[in-house]
Design an enzyme around this catalytic site. Structure first.
Site, PDB file in Angstrom:
ATOM      1  N   GLU A  76       0.817  -1.222   0.000  1.00  0.00           N
ATOM      2  CA  GLU A  76       0.000   0.000   0.000  1.00  0.00           C
ATOM      3  C   GLU A  76       0.845   1.264   0.000  1.00  0.00           C
ATOM      4  OE1 GLU A  76      -2.520  -0.105   3.436  1.00  0.00           O
ATOM      5  OE2 GLU A  76      -3.171  -2.148   3.015  1.00  0.00           O
ATOM      6  N   ASP A  77       1.918   1.270   0.772  1.00  0.00           N
ATOM      7  CA  ASP A  77       2.638   2.515   1.037  1.00  0.00           C
ATOM      8  C   ASP A  77       3.939   2.699   0.267  1.00  0.00           C
ATOM      9  OD1 ASP A  77       0.636   3.007   2.851  1.00  0.00           O
ATOM     10  OD2 ASP A  77       1.840   2.556   4.618  1.00  0.00           O
TER      11      ASP A  77
END
Length: 190
Positions: free
Chosen positions: A65-66
Site C-alpha cells: 500500500e505505502d
C-alpha cells in the site's frame, strides 16, 4: 524492493488513516514486530525460530500500500507464506476509504492466526500513536478511528491473550488522554 521507503524516518505513511507521522515508521514497525515476536513465547531466545514468517510479514504488512512493493517481490524475497500473510493484511487501494474500512471489519473473522496477530499489533500501535502523538484531527475523527479499530480487533479470531490485553491497555490509555467527550466516540461511518 523499496526498503528505503519502508524504513524512512521522514515517511508520512503508515499513520492511522493518513495522520501526520510524529512517531517514526521504525517505531511503528518495531511495535508490530515486537508484539508478534513475544506473544505466547516465554523464552525470547526462541522467538525468531518460532515466528520468523510472522515477524517478516509484520514488518512488510504495509509495503504494498505505502511503498509500491508488489506481492511478487515479497514472494521472491521472503517466500510464499510471508507473501500470503501480507496479502491478507493489504487493503485494496482501488476501493474508496469507507469500503476498505468496511472490508477490514467484515473480513476480520476469517483472518489466519498470523494475520490476526499482526492486525491486533497494528491497531494497538495506531491507537497508541493517536494517543501519544495525536494527529491534527478533530476529536470526533480520533474517536471514530479508535472505535473502528476496536471493532476490527474484537471481530478477529482468537489470538494470544497478551496481544488482546495490550490492545485493551492502548484503549485505556486513549480514554485517559482523550479530550472530554472524545473517548465515547461512536460507530465509524461505514
Amino acid at each position: 524492493m523499496a526498503t528505503a521507503a519502508v524504513a524512512s524516518p521522514s515517511s508520512t505513511t503508515n499513520s492511522p488513516a493518513g495522520a501526520p507521522e510524529a512517531r517514526t515508521y521504525e517505531t511503528t514497525l518495531g511495535d508490530l514486530a515486537g508484539t508478534v515476536a513475544r506473544e505466547g513465547v516465554a523464552n525470547p531466545a526462541i522467538i525468531l525460530i518460532r515466528r520468523p514468517k510472522a515477524i517478516a510479514a509484520a514488518l512488510l504488512h504495509d509495503t504494498v500500500e505505502d511503498a509500491g512493493v508488489t506481492f511478487d517481490e515479497i514472494e521472491r524475497r521472503f517466500g510464499p507464506q510471508v507473501a500470503a500473510i501480507v496479502r491478507e493484511l493489504t487493503d485494496d487501494m482501488s476501493l474508496p476509504k469507507a469500503a476498505r474500512k468496511r472490508h477490514q471489519l467484515l473480513g476480520a473473522p476469517s483472518r489466519s492466526h498470523r494475520a490476526a496477530l499482526i492486525k491486533v499489533a497494528d491497531k494497538t500501535s495506531n491507537v497508541r500513536s493517536i494517543t501519544l502523538c495525536p494527529p491534527d484531527w478533530c476529536a470526533s475523527r480520533k474517536a471514530a478511528y479508535v472505535d473502528w479499530a476496536r471493532q476490527v480487533v474484537h471481530a478477529l479470531p482468537s489470538v494470544e491473550r497478551d496481544a488482546r490485553d495490550e490492545f485493551e491497555v492502548a484503549l485505556d490509555l486513549y480514554r485517559t488522554h482523550a479530550e472530554p467527550g472524545e473517548a465515547r466516540g461512536g460507530l465509524y461511518a461505514l
